[in-house]
Design an enzyme around this catalytic site. Structure first.
Site, PDB file in Angstrom:
ATOM      1  N   GLY A  30     -34.585  39.245  -4.435  1.00 13.52           N
ATOM      2  CA  GLY A  30     -33.355  40.026  -4.332  1.00 13.52           C
ATOM      3  C   GLY A  30     -33.142  40.631  -2.961  1.00 13.52           C
ATOM      4  O   GLY A  30     -34.066  40.739  -2.148  1.00 13.52           O
ATOM      5  N   ASN A  31     -31.914  41.035  -2.695  1.00  8.76           N
ATOM      6  CA  ASN A  31     -31.567  41.621  -1.405  1.00  8.76           C
ATOM      7  C   ASN A  31     -30.229  42.338  -1.499  1.00  8.76           C
ATOM      8  O   ASN A  31     -29.404  42.028  -2.361  1.00  8.76           O
ATOM      9  CB  ASN A  31     -31.514  40.541  -0.313  1.00  8.76           C
ATOM     10  CG  ASN A  31     -30.758  39.304  -0.760  1.00  8.76           C
ATOM     11  OD1 ASN A  31     -29.533  39.290  -0.839  1.00  8.76           O
ATOM     12  ND2 ASN A  31     -31.503  38.235  -1.074  1.00  8.76           N
ATOM     13  N   SER A  47     -36.304  38.833   5.272  1.00 13.52           N
ATOM     14  CA  SER A  47     -36.787  37.809   4.350  1.00 13.52           C
ATOM     15  C   SER A  47     -38.261  37.996   4.005  1.00 13.52           C
ATOM     16  O   SER A  47     -39.104  38.156   4.897  1.00 13.52           O
ATOM     17  CB  SER A  47     -36.579  36.425   4.966  1.00 13.52           C
ATOM     18  OG  SER A  47     -37.024  35.417   4.090  1.00 13.52           O
ATOM     19  N   GLY A  48     -38.558  37.985   2.703  1.00 11.88           N
ATOM     20  CA  GLY A  48     -39.944  37.955   2.240  1.00 11.88           C
ATOM     21  C   GLY A  48     -40.748  39.214   2.446  1.00 11.88           C
ATOM     22  O   GLY A  48     -41.970  39.184   2.273  1.00 11.88           O
ATOM     23  N   SER A  76     -32.720  38.004   5.437  1.00 17.49           N
ATOM     24  CA  SER A  76     -32.818  37.315   4.141  1.00 17.49           C
ATOM     25  C   SER A  76     -32.296  35.888   4.226  1.00 17.49           C
ATOM     26  O   SER A  76     -31.324  35.603   4.926  1.00 17.49           O
ATOM     27  CB  SER A  76     -32.016  38.093   3.094  1.00 17.49           C
ATOM     28  OG  SER A  76     -31.833  37.334   1.930  1.00 17.49           O
ATOM     29  N   SER A  77     -32.926  35.004   3.475  1.00 14.79           N
ATOM     30  CA  SER A  77     -32.452  33.616   3.434  1.00 14.79           C
ATOM     31  C   SER A  77     -31.060  33.519   2.817  1.00 14.79           C
ATOM     32  O   SER A  77     -30.359  32.521   3.002  1.00 14.79           O
ATOM     33  CB  SER A  77     -33.441  32.745   2.658  1.00 14.79           C
ATOM     34  OG  SER A  77     -33.622  33.250   1.344  1.00 14.79           O
ATOM     35  N   ASP A  78     -30.644  34.565   2.081  1.00 17.87           N
ATOM     36  CA  ASP A  78     -29.312  34.579   1.469  1.00 17.87           C
ATOM     37  C   ASP A  78     -28.243  35.140   2.401  1.00 17.87           C
ATOM     38  O   ASP A  78     -27.081  35.293   1.979  1.00 17.87           O
ATOM     39  CB  ASP A  78     -29.338  35.410   0.184  1.00 17.87           C
ATOM     40  CG  ASP A  78     -30.147  34.762  -0.923  1.00 17.87           C
ATOM     41  OD1 ASP A  78     -29.904  33.578  -1.205  1.00 17.87           O
ATOM     42  OD2 ASP A  78     -31.028  35.433  -1.482  1.00 17.87           O
ATOM     43  N   HIS A  97     -27.846  40.874  -4.449  1.00 20.22           N
ATOM     44  CA  HIS A  97     -28.303  39.685  -5.182  1.00 20.22           C
ATOM     45  C   HIS A  97     -29.645  40.015  -5.800  1.00 20.22           C
ATOM     46  O   HIS A  97     -30.546  40.505  -5.114  1.00 20.22           O
ATOM     47  CB  HIS A  97     -28.439  38.494  -4.247  1.00 20.22           C
ATOM     48  CG  HIS A  97     -29.113  37.309  -4.881  1.00 20.22           C
ATOM     49  ND1 HIS A  97     -28.713  36.773  -6.085  1.00 20.22           N
ATOM     50  CD2 HIS A  97     -30.181  36.563  -4.470  1.00 20.22           C
ATOM     51  CE1 HIS A  97     -29.488  35.745  -6.395  1.00 20.22           C
ATOM     52  NE2 HIS A  97     -30.389  35.601  -5.439  1.00 20.22           N
ATOM     53  N   HIS A  99     -32.604  38.958  -9.246  1.00 21.79           N
ATOM     54  CA  HIS A  99     -33.019  37.975 -10.237  1.00 21.79           C
ATOM     55  C   HIS A  99     -33.338  38.700 -11.542  1.00 21.79           C
ATOM     56  O   HIS A  99     -34.342  38.414 -12.202  1.00 21.79           O
ATOM     57  CB  HIS A  99     -34.219  37.174  -9.735  1.00 21.79           C
ATOM     58  CG  HIS A  99     -33.859  36.153  -8.705  1.00 21.79           C
ATOM     59  ND1 HIS A  99     -33.712  34.817  -8.989  1.00 21.79           N
ATOM     60  CD2 HIS A  99     -33.570  36.280  -7.387  1.00 21.79           C
ATOM     61  CE1 HIS A  99     -33.367  34.153  -7.891  1.00 21.79           C
ATOM     62  NE2 HIS A  99     -33.271  35.028  -6.909  1.00 21.79           N
ATOM     63  N   ASP A 122     -15.365  48.973 -19.273  1.00 24.87           N
ATOM     64  CA  ASP A 122     -15.332  50.105 -18.345  1.00 24.87           C
ATOM     65  C   ASP A 122     -15.440  49.662 -16.890  1.00 24.87           C
ATOM     66  O   ASP A 122     -15.056  50.391 -15.977  1.00 24.87           O
ATOM     67  CB  ASP A 122     -16.482  51.077 -18.636  1.00 24.87           C
ATOM     68  CG  ASP A 122     -16.195  51.993 -19.814  1.00 24.87           C
ATOM     69  OD1 ASP A 122     -15.006  52.168 -20.161  1.00 24.87           O
ATOM     70  OD2 ASP A 122     -17.155  52.537 -20.389  1.00 24.87           O
ATOM     71  N   HIS A 187     -28.867  29.824 -10.908  1.00 25.07           N
ATOM     72  CA  HIS A 187     -29.457  30.683  -9.891  1.00 25.07           C
ATOM     73  C   HIS A 187     -29.564  32.123 -10.374  1.00 25.07           C
ATOM     74  O   HIS A 187     -30.639  32.560 -10.777  1.00 25.07           O
ATOM     75  CB  HIS A 187     -28.620  30.576  -8.608  1.00 25.07           C
ATOM     76  CG  HIS A 187     -29.209  31.270  -7.427  1.00 25.07           C
ATOM     77  ND1 HIS A 187     -28.657  31.165  -6.169  1.00 25.07           N
ATOM     78  CD2 HIS A 187     -30.269  32.095  -7.307  1.00 25.07           C
ATOM     79  CE1 HIS A 187     -29.375  31.890  -5.323  1.00 25.07           C
ATOM     80  NE2 HIS A 187     -30.351  32.466  -5.988  1.00 25.07           N
ATOM     81  N   TYR A 245     -10.932  59.532 -16.472  1.00 19.22           N
ATOM     82  CA  TYR A 245     -12.380  59.630 -16.654  1.00 19.22           C
ATOM     83  C   TYR A 245     -13.024  60.339 -15.469  1.00 19.22           C
ATOM     84  O   TYR A 245     -12.673  60.094 -14.320  1.00 19.22           O
ATOM     85  CB  TYR A 245     -12.995  58.227 -16.798  1.00 19.22           C
ATOM     86  CG  TYR A 245     -14.504  58.214 -16.952  1.00 19.22           C
ATOM     87  CD1 TYR A 245     -15.082  58.312 -18.205  1.00 19.22           C
ATOM     88  CD2 TYR A 245     -15.315  58.135 -15.839  1.00 19.22           C
ATOM     89  CE1 TYR A 245     -16.461  58.301 -18.349  1.00 19.22           C
ATOM     90  CE2 TYR A 245     -16.693  58.120 -15.961  1.00 19.22           C
ATOM     91  CZ  TYR A 245     -17.249  58.217 -17.219  1.00 19.22           C
ATOM     92  OH  TYR A 245     -18.620  58.211 -17.347  1.00 19.22           O
TER      93      TYR A 245
END
Length: 248
Positions: A30-31, A47-48, A76-78, A97, A99, A122, A187, A245
């Protein structure tokens, strides 16, 4: 002298550490990115790098052409996916992003999430879409960039990619700022918001909505979509012109 991007890096860092805190991903999965539209750059997780050792200074500054502007580590690779969404979607300042397991399960099933209850309503008045599966050519040419293009097309030009809803009906175009969640087939989820923190909030909401929908379908195989008049009431009371609200 500090970085001119320090506040942006801090925003991205604080949002990223929410991912494991909210149980939205394990290890380095995730990122989150935080976007400065005026400067045309965004800060994103390296990344990583594990969340528990990551620092503010590890955040990487990238422009919309994926050029690294500041930072010692690889982004990040994304990153290309984030860049495409910032280019195509108006009024968003953060992207997440993850998982998270229930949202990923729906994505792996290739199914959008029908609007079954008021928790979902909502936050969006529409079903949560799932993209079609990326083509072999897209994966082999520029996987992360093409992921962003696929998400953008699913929202803005669904007929172009053949995007369909849970029942297999053609999707209609959606306004990204009003529907801040998507599942990428095979994904996982991407969410966005007005800032990085809001994008993580939407990621947590998506995971809960995905879990609730799955449980609902287990309890009652003859489930049905929530009535439109209830959907409209719940969405409008939080987001409509006369929303009431919360506190003013």
């Amino acid at each position: 002298m500090g970085s001119i991007y320090q506040s942006l890096k801090e925003e991205a860092f604080e949002a990223n550490i929410q991912i494991p805190k909210r149980g939205l991903a394990i290890y380095t999965w995730g990122n989150v990115s935080a976007f400065d539209k005026d400067k045309g750059v965004f800060a994103i997780k390296p990344s990583g790098v594990p969340y528990d050792t990551m620092t503010v200074d590890d955040m990487v500054i990238v422009d919309l052409d994926m050029k690294k502007v500041e930072g010692k580590l690889n982004p990040s690779s994304d990153t290309p996916t984030h860049a495409i969404l910032y280019k195509y979607f108006d009024n968003i300042g953060g992207i997440t992003h993850t998982h998270s397991p229930h949202a990923v399960a729906w994505a792996q099933a290739g199914k959008g999430i029908p609007l079954l209850g008021t928790t979902h309503a909502d936050h969006s008045a529409n079903d949560i879409p799932c993209t079609p599966l990326l083509t072999k050519e897209a994966v082999e040419s520029a996987y992360e960039k093409e992921t962003g293009v696929l998400i953008a097309d699913t929202f803005l030009h669904p007929e172009k990619v053949g995007a369909v809803d849970y029942w297999g009906n053609p999707l209609k175009p959606l306004v990204p700022s009003e529907n801040p969640m998507v599942l990428v087939a095979g994904h996982g989820p991407f969410t966005w918001g007005s800032n990085a923190d809001k994008s993580v909030y939407n990621a947590a909401v998506l995971e809960e909505v995905a879990r609730m929908a799955w449980m609902t379908m287990q309890i009652n195989p003859n489930w049905s979509r929530l009535a439109d008049y209830v959907i409209d009431k719940h969405y409008q009371r939080k987001h409509g012109k006369n929303a009431y609200y919360g506190q003013k």
